[in-house]
Write an enzyme that holds these catalytic residues in place. Structure first.
Site, PDB file in Angstrom:
ATOM      1  N   LYS A   1       0.755   4.778   6.834  1.00 45.93           N
ATOM      2  CA  LYS A   1       0.146   5.566   5.761  1.00 45.93           C
ATOM      3  C   LYS A   1       0.770   6.964   5.759  1.00 45.93           C
ATOM      4  O   LYS A   1       1.496   7.349   6.673  1.00 45.93           O
ATOM      5  CB  LYS A   1      -1.374   5.699   5.952  1.00 45.93           C
ATOM      6  CG  LYS A   1      -2.132   4.385   6.049  1.00 45.93           C
ATOM      7  CD  LYS A   1      -2.157   3.601   4.757  1.00 45.93           C
ATOM      8  CE  LYS A   1      -2.883   2.272   4.946  1.00 45.93           C
ATOM      9  NZ  LYS A   1      -2.786   1.418   3.730  1.00 45.93           N
TER      10      LYS A   1
ATOM     11  N   SER B   1       0.803  -1.227   0.000  1.00 45.35           N
ATOM     12  CA  SER B   1       0.000   0.000   0.000  1.00 45.35           C
ATOM     13  C   SER B   1       0.833   1.273   0.000  1.00 45.35           C
ATOM     14  O   SER B   1       0.307   2.355  -0.272  1.00 45.35           O
ATOM     15  CB  SER B   1      -0.941   0.013   1.206  1.00 45.35           C
ATOM     16  OG  SER B   1      -0.221   0.189   2.406  1.00 45.35           O
TER      17      SER B   1
END
Length: 231
Positions: free
Chosen positions: A115, A70
């Site tokens: 993230k 990701s």
């Protein structure tokens, strides 16, 4: 006439050297511990080292294994990053562009996640503008410097206000990342409480050929402060 009693030579010679008694006490304590501990001094040394590493991991830095794609291409599956646990202590807070590790329990699912911070408390984050870019507080952001090649900023439209004390986070590989966009209807609205941030990813430390210092992206540098924000 000076009437204060003066020590004799015998008195002086009978005094222990400064620190001698204390030194003997310390060595005696270590000796007693090593006699009691299986493995003696080796076990004691290992135990002290383990406690030291535990303290460092808890309060200063900790390694984090990248579990998914990701955050590609910057962070690849199997990379190990060093998370700075002190980055947001002593009044500092996450900034747009930081790559952070946080506890997603109750928001993203059980476990820790990594993230990029796109919006902070008070921000208005929209996707997408006329260019197809993410817009923060009315300013379009060119994220091409870290987005996965071929990915668009988002295939999912969103228009959110980030509550104070929370973060809006996205993965760099947007087409495969499960991030704030996917949890807008979940408890917390996809926002991550700042208090659940474990630290900032500052280094890739493994594999050695991929080791590098991670810096805050400058892509968000020209984003204006949210209306009503102070600081």
């Amino acid at each position: 006439m000076d009437t204060e009693a003066q020590p004799t030579e015998r008195d002086r010679s009978s005094r222990p050297a400064p620190g001698a008694a204390e030194g003997r006490s310390r060595f005696a304590l270590v000796s007693r511990i090593t006699q009691w501990l299986p493995g003696g001094r080796i076990s004691l040394t290992l135990l002290v080292g383990l406690v030291f590493l535990l303290l460092i991991s808890t309060f200063v830095v900790r390694p984090f294994l990248i579990p998914s794609g990701s955050m590609e291409n910057g962070l690849r599956i199997g990379d190990r990053v060093l998370v700075n646990r002190l980055a947001y202590r002593f009044g500092a807070v996450p900034q747009r562009g930081d790559v952070v590790v946080f506890d997603g329990t109750g928001y993203f699912g059980d476990g820790d996640y990594i993230k990029r911070v796109v919006g902070v408390g008070g921000d208005h984050v929209v996707c997408c503008d006329k260019k197809g870019w993410v817009e923060v507080n009315g300013r379009s952001v060119d994220e091409s410097g870290f987005l996965y090649p071929g990915d668009s900023p988002s295939s999912v439209p969103f228009d959110v206000e980030v509550p104070d004390g929370t973060l809006f986070v996205l993965g760099d590989h947007r087409s495969v990342s499960s991030d704030s966009r996917d949890h807008l209807g979940s408890p917390g609205g996809g926002m991550i409480p700042v208090d659940d941030v474990l630290g900032r990813a500052d280094w890739i430390i493994w594999p050695a050929g991929h080791a590098v210092r991670l810096h805050r992206s400058a892509a968000y540098a020209r984003v204006p402060a949210a209306e009503g924000a102070h600081g």
